[in-house]
Design a protein around this motif. Structure first.
Motif, PDB file in Angstrom:
ATOM      1  N   THR A  51      49.949  45.719  49.468  1.00 49.14           N
ATOM      2  CA  THR A  51      50.124  44.492  48.691  1.00 49.14           C
ATOM      3  C   THR A  51      48.845  44.254  47.887  1.00 49.14           C
ATOM      4  OG1 THR A  51      49.286  43.116  50.515  1.00 49.14           O
ATOM      5  CG2 THR A  51      51.676  43.485  50.386  1.00 49.14           C
ATOM      6  N   TYR A  52      48.898  43.325  46.956  1.00 50.82           N
ATOM      7  CA  TYR A  52      47.728  43.132  46.085  1.00 50.82           C
ATOM      8  C   TYR A  52      47.701  41.731  45.516  1.00 50.82           C
ATOM      9  CZ  TYR A  52      51.267  43.969  42.482  1.00 50.82           C
ATOM     10  OH  TYR A  52      52.391  43.898  41.706  1.00 50.82           O
ATOM     11  N   GLU A  53      46.514  41.351  45.017  1.00 49.41           N
ATOM     12  CA  GLU A  53      46.311  40.100  44.271  1.00 49.41           C
ATOM     13  C   GLU A  53      45.608  40.445  42.972  1.00 49.41           C
ATOM     14  OE1 GLU A  53      44.757  36.442  46.033  1.00 49.41           O
ATOM     15  OE2 GLU A  53      45.003  37.397  47.997  1.00 49.41           O
ATOM     16  N   ILE A  54      46.174  40.053  41.855  1.00 51.15           N
ATOM     17  CA  ILE A  54      45.510  40.242  40.561  1.00 51.15           C
ATOM     18  C   ILE A  54      44.453  39.148  40.410  1.00 51.15           C
ATOM     19  CG2 ILE A  54      45.830  40.324  38.056  1.00 51.15           C
ATOM     20  CD1 ILE A  54      47.127  42.620  39.552  1.00 51.15           C
ATOM     21  N   THR A  55      43.248  39.531  39.962  1.00 46.63           N
ATOM     22  CA  THR A  55      42.196  38.539  39.735  1.00 46.63           C
ATOM     23  C   THR A  55      41.760  38.492  38.267  1.00 46.63           C
ATOM     24  OG1 THR A  55      40.428  40.136  40.208  1.00 46.63           O
ATOM     25  CG2 THR A  55      41.295  38.866  42.082  1.00 46.63           C
ATOM     26  N   GLY A  56      41.971  39.573  37.523  1.00 44.49           N
ATOM     27  CA  GLY A  56      41.491  39.629  36.136  1.00 44.49           C
ATOM     28  C   GLY A  56      40.001  39.877  36.067  1.00 44.49           C
ATOM     29  N   SER A  57      39.242  39.073  36.761  1.00 41.88           N
ATOM     30  CA  SER A  57      37.788  39.179  36.795  1.00 41.88           C
ATOM     31  C   SER A  57      37.355  40.110  37.924  1.00 41.88           C
ATOM     32  CB  SER A  57      37.161  37.800  37.010  1.00 41.88           C
ATOM     33  OG  SER A  57      35.827  37.891  37.443  1.00 41.88           O
ATOM     34  N   GLU A  58      36.476  41.055  37.607  1.00 43.18           N
ATOM     35  CA  GLU A  58      35.947  41.937  38.647  1.00 43.18           C
ATOM     36  C   GLU A  58      35.065  41.152  39.615  1.00 43.18           C
ATOM     37  OE1 GLU A  58      33.563  46.187  39.183  1.00 43.18           O
ATOM     38  OE2 GLU A  58      33.471  45.122  37.257  1.00 43.18           O
ATOM     39  N   LEU A  59      34.334  40.146  39.119  1.00 42.14           N
ATOM     40  CA  LEU A  59      33.496  39.334  39.990  1.00 42.14           C
ATOM     41  C   LEU A  59      34.340  38.596  41.021  1.00 42.14           C
ATOM     42  CD1 LEU A  59      30.878  38.053  40.901  1.00 42.14           C
ATOM     43  CD2 LEU A  59      31.001  36.477  38.955  1.00 42.14           C
ATOM     44  N   VAL A  60      35.448  38.013  40.584  1.00 47.27           N
ATOM     45  CA  VAL A  60      36.346  37.328  41.522  1.00 47.27           C
ATOM     46  C   VAL A  60      36.893  38.319  42.547  1.00 47.27           C
ATOM     47  CG1 VAL A  60      38.538  36.083  41.751  1.00 47.27           C
ATOM     48  CG2 VAL A  60      36.959  35.504  39.893  1.00 47.27           C
ATOM     49  N   ALA A  61      37.232  39.524  42.095  1.00 44.09           N
ATOM     50  CA  ALA A  61      37.740  40.555  43.007  1.00 44.09           C
ATOM     51  C   ALA A  61      36.692  40.909  44.058  1.00 44.09           C
ATOM     52  CB  ALA A  61      38.150  41.794  42.214  1.00 44.09           C
ATOM     53  N   LEU A  62      35.444  41.031  43.643  1.00 47.28           N
ATOM     54  CA  LEU A  62      34.369  41.341  44.586  1.00 47.28           C
ATOM     55  C   LEU A  62      34.204  40.240  45.630  1.00 47.28           C
ATOM     56  CD1 LEU A  62      31.755  42.708  42.024  1.00 47.28           C
ATOM     57  CD2 LEU A  62      32.593  43.984  44.006  1.00 47.28           C
ATOM     58  N   LEU A  63      34.279  38.995  45.183  1.00 51.65           N
ATOM     59  CA  LEU A  63      34.130  37.860  46.100  1.00 51.65           C
ATOM     60  C   LEU A  63      35.298  37.782  47.078  1.00 51.65           C
ATOM     61  CD1 LEU A  63      32.847  35.223  43.515  1.00 51.65           C
ATOM     62  CD2 LEU A  63      31.503  36.285  45.341  1.00 51.65           C
ATOM     63  N   LYS A  64      36.505  37.972  46.563  1.00 54.36           N
ATOM     64  CA  LYS A  64      37.684  37.930  47.436  1.00 54.36           C
ATOM     65  C   LYS A  64      37.671  39.100  48.428  1.00 54.36           C
ATOM     66  CE  LYS A  64      41.743  36.595  46.312  1.00 54.36           C
ATOM     67  NZ  LYS A  64      41.788  35.308  47.038  1.00 54.36           N
ATOM     68  N   GLU A  65      37.286  40.276  47.960  1.00 52.17           N
ATOM     69  CA  GLU A  65      37.223  41.433  48.848  1.00 52.17           C
ATOM     70  C   GLU A  65      36.260  41.166  50.001  1.00 52.17           C
ATOM     71  OE1 GLU A  65      36.138  46.183  48.415  1.00 52.17           O
ATOM     72  OE2 GLU A  65      34.814  44.669  47.535  1.00 52.17           O
ATOM     73  N   SER A  66      35.066  40.628  49.682  1.00 51.91           N
ATOM     74  CA  SER A  66      34.061  40.354  50.699  1.00 51.91           C
ATOM     75  C   SER A  66      34.583  39.361  51.741  1.00 51.91           C
ATOM     76  CB  SER A  66      32.790  39.815  50.042  1.00 51.91           C
ATOM     77  OG  SER A  66      31.819  39.466  51.008  1.00 51.91           O
ATOM     78  N   GLU A  67      35.194  38.279  51.263  1.00 51.93           N
ATOM     79  CA  GLU A  67      35.699  37.264  52.201  1.00 51.93           C
ATOM     80  C   GLU A  67      36.853  37.798  53.039  1.00 51.93           C
ATOM     81  OE1 GLU A  67      37.514  32.798  51.880  1.00 51.93           O
ATOM     82  OE2 GLU A  67      35.388  33.228  51.871  1.00 51.93           O
TER      83      GLU A  67
END
Length: 456
Positions: free
Chosen positions: A244-260
């Protein structure tokens, strides 16, 4: 298209060498269409035997660009090219090591003219570049200098291309990553994934998350997991049932979500990423003369750092950049260990803080600019970046230097009230890793906009 490369190094321990000179000739199989030749400041001493061999000494490299300053040019000139070198294993390893120090995964296909020569001209006594060129009547000038050897290698490669009429050996010699056939189940999973930026989650049949990752192209990244032949990847492939996946558009948002998400779910195959993702930090202190000094040290969790880094090398490279950009003193930034003046003062790039010729007040103004730019302490800002669709922005909220969370808003609705924007934020945990992710991302990338929130 080919990129013929020759690199001279400092010598020294394996994977600790630095580049002193590089020459790259972009070659279309008939002629050179572009070239890049430069001395490089390796930020370390050259071994004496290398100085004798190449004639390149430390003094020659003092004002040469550092690798990070030419890295973009190297990426551009070698883009969509096969790297060709005489003993390509060495030159390609050195290039990859230098890019790895900058946090960039540099990958290209390679061809080795030593291996090709042995296959196409098997009767020769020696395959060293000088002896090989002499045997084939290829002129060599400036031996053991990057451009001289690169030109000779280009001419040798042209000879080998002509020798290999059917191009069968050339094709077979290209070092490709293995193209593995996907299990039909994994193929179906990949087909259903988007090519957008976001976070992806690998699940077992019981729904348990076994791996979390982020990518600017989810489909491509998951496909790499599924075609990788490493032990870890094979275990993941055998257990994954769906992604499954979540689109973020922003790589920074993706990095933050991945970490959390990794910290929250503790997936089986993310063990390495659960640890702190930075090791070094930039700190400041005031010396006995009233000057603000900067220093790189291991991140200790006790002092409040200005900014953090994944390793010492990236920290040092960044400190060199800001020292030059803000005309700081190398002695006061810990880059030049001396009891007298720093090297930059000698070449008039330092205003003399090391000799007490610039007042602490004047010098500290510039250091404070660095600290303000790189630190979030007591700051209230909203970082705006790409959204999940073209008509959307992402928003990252920092209040009093603390990361509060992320949200998205549609550009069709003009938001002038900061409180309304704050209401769209989904709360997330603030920790040292998150601070590092945001600071390091902003150092290396542009975002749409940073809005300073006035204190109420």
């Amino acid at each position: 298209m080919y990129a013929v490369v020759d690199i001279e190094t400092t010598g020294g321990k394996y994977n600790e060498e630095g580049i002193t000179e590089i020459a790259i000739h972009k070659f279309d199989g008939h002629q050179i269409v572009d070239s890049f030749i430069s001395l490089i400041n390796p930020e370390r001493s050259i071994q004496p035997f290398v100085v004798n061999l190449t004639g390149i000494n430390n003094q020659m490299l003092r004002n040469a660009p550092k690798f990070y300053e030419v890295a973009k040019r190297i990426i551009e000139i070698t883009n969509d090219c096969v790297i060709v070198a005489h003993n390509s294993q060495f030159d390609y390893r050195i290039l990859r090591t230098e890019f790895k120090r900058l946090g960039y995964d540099y990958k290209r296909e390679t061809l080795c003219t030593v291996e090709l020569s042995k296959k196409l001209i098997p009767e020769l006594d020696s395959y060293k570049l000088g002896k090989l060129c002499r045997a084939l009547g290829i002129p060599v000038t400036d031996r053991h200098r990057a451009n001289g050897d690169a030109i000779a290698t280009t001419k040798l490669f042209q000879y080998l291309l002509d020798k290999d009429v059917k191009k069968e050996i050339i094709k077979s010699a290209i070092k490709n990553e293995p193209k593995l056939q996907l299990d039909p189940k994994l193929n179906d999973i990949v087909d259903a994934l988007p090519t957008k930026t976001g976070v992806y989650y690998m699940h077992r049949a019981d729904g348990e998350i076994i791996y979390i990752g982020k990518s600017k192209n989810i489909k491509k990244r998951v496909n790499q997991h599924f075609t990788n032949s490493s032990h870890k990847s094979k275990k993941m492939q055998s257990q994954v049932a769906t992604v499954t996946y979540e689109i973020t558009g922003s790589e920074l948002v993706a990095l933050l979500k991945e970490s959390e998400e990794i910290k929250r779910n503790k997936p089986l195959f993310n063990r390495a990423l659960r640890r702190t993702i930075f090791t070094h930090a930039l700190y400041s202190f005031i010396d006995k003369d009233g000057y603000i000094n900067l220093k790189i040290d291991k991140a200790n969790g006790k002092e409040n750092p200005i900014t953090t880094f994944a390793n010492r090398q990236s920290a040092k490279s960044h400190l060199f950049r800001i020292t030059e950009e803000y005309h700081l003193c190398q002695k006061l930034t810990g880059l030049y260990n001396t009891k007298t003046n720093c090297f930059n003062y000698t070449i008039k790039s330092c205003n003399g803080a090391c000799m007490l010729k610039e007042t602490p007040e004047e010098y500290n103004k510039r250091v404070k600019q660095v600290i303000t730019k790189h630190s979030f302490e007591n700051k209230n800002i909203i970082i705006l970046d790409k959204g999940r669709e073209y008509d959307e922005h992402s928003a990252i909220l920092i209040e009093n230097g603390i990361f509060k969370g992320i949200g998205f808003y549609n550009l069709n609705y003009q938001i002038n009230n900061i409180d309304v924007l704050k209401s769209l934020i989904t709360t997330m945990e603030n920790n040292r890793d998150v601070q590092h992710i945001i600071k390091s991302y902003l150092r290396r990338n542009r975002v749409k906009k940073i809005i300073e929130i006035p204190n109420s």
